[in-house]
Design a protein around this motif. Structure first.
Motif, PDB file in Angstrom:
ATOM      1  N   GLU A 162       0.821  -1.203   0.000  1.00  0.00           N
ATOM      2  CA  GLU A 162       0.000   0.000   0.000  1.00  0.00           C
ATOM      3  C   GLU A 162       0.857   1.255   0.000  1.00  0.00           C
ATOM      4  O   GLU A 162       0.588   2.228  -0.714  1.00  0.00           O
ATOM      5  N   GLU A 163       1.926   1.219   0.829  1.00  0.00           N
ATOM      6  CA  GLU A 163       2.843   2.361   0.889  1.00  0.00           C
ATOM      7  C   GLU A 163       3.584   2.533  -0.439  1.00  0.00           C
ATOM      8  O   GLU A 163       3.829   3.655  -0.895  1.00  0.00           O
ATOM      9  N   SER A 208       1.349   4.217  -2.925  1.00  0.00           N
ATOM     10  CA  SER A 208       1.247   5.637  -2.599  1.00  0.00           C
ATOM     11  C   SER A 208       2.465   6.389  -3.146  1.00  0.00           C
ATOM     12  O   SER A 208       2.350   7.509  -3.640  1.00  0.00           O
TER      13      SER A 208
END
Length: 276
Positions: free
Chosen positions: A109-110, A113
């Motif tokens: 997820e990071e 991003s």
């Protein structure tokens, strides 16, 4: 602006030297050392460093117009002989380096991003570099084309009122037009009384080439100068005879030296040796 909103700024500042080293090494491998064999390691580093400086300046002041700096950078890259493919791949390699180093312990997820942040912060700079590279390349090619056109039919003053036009390579219709223009402009500019067209470097003289030469000679005569055709090699002379080309209206000499001697006589001068 709050710099902390840019995830790349602090990271690149803190890891600049490592990024520089790894990036330049990747670039050399990517290009199979073609560029690195003719430019120094320091020149490589300077170019990469300049790009990182532009990148960091964009991060700190995204509202600032960096077009002039990007144009200067892109022009240097063109001068160094880097291809569009090479610079595009190299910018991609730097992006991968930054991404990999920044996401060593990140979750998926990071990472996603960060990909979005990359598109926001780095992609615009890369796009501008590639755009300016293409523009700089087009300008360079255009200037080279103009230079080659001028060199394709140069007129060189060798003595007062005597000029020489050395021709090398094949003569087509476009080049013949350039020869005619340069001859007429040069006769007026240099106040030439005698013009020597040296065809030593012309591989083939056919009826078309001979026609262009006769036209050029006649044009020179009409503006008040005389034209000599020099550098007629034996095989060229044989071709002219076999093709039935009539060069009786053109003064011919087999070498540039003899042509210059004749030109000096036509202008009431001669070559003499200095006494002891």
């Amino acid at each position: 602006m709050n710099h902390s909103s840019n995830p790349f700024l602090e990271f690149i500042q803190n890891n600049r030297e490592d990024l520089l080293t790894e990036w330049t090494n990747k670039m050399k491998v990517e290009d199979n050392f073609k560029v690195s064999t003719v430019i120094s390691d320091q020149a490589y580093t300077n170019i990469c460093n300049e790009y990182l400086t532009i990148l960091l300046q964009h991060f700190r002041q995204p509202e600032e117009d960096l077009t002039d700096k990007v144009i200067a950078f892109s022009h240097k890259v063109v001068q160094m002989g880097w291809s569009l493919r090479f610079i595009s791949t190299s910018l991609g390699d730097l992006g991968k380096l930054i991404f990999e180093k920044m996401t060593t312990d990140h979750s998926d997820e990071e990472k996603m991003s960060l990909v979005l942040a990359f598109d926001k912060w780095i992609a615009p700079v890369n796009n501008e570099v590639l755009f300016q590279y293409a523009s700089s390349w087009e300008r360079t090619v255009s200037l080279q084309k103009i230079a080659l056109q001028e060199l394709s039919a140069p007129l060189i003053p060798v003595f007062d009122n005597i000029t020489v036009m050395p021709l090398v390579g094949t003569i087509d219709t476009d080049r013949a037009k350039r020869i005619m223009e340069n001859l007429l402009e040069g006769v007026v500019k240099h106040r030439a009384e005698v013009v020597l067209i040296d065809i030593t470097g012309v591989p083939v003289v056919d009826t078309m080439v001979a026609h262009h030469i006769i036209q050029a000679s006649e044009a020179v005569r009409l503006v008040g100068a005389k034209c000599l055709l020099v550098g007629i090699r034996p095989e060229i002379a044989q071709t002219i005879v076999n093709l039935g080309i009539d060069l009786s209206q053109v003064i011919t000499k087999n070498s540039l030296q003899k042509g210059i001697e004749s030109a000096l006589e036509m202008t009431n001068r001669q070559i003499g040796s200095l006494g002891e």
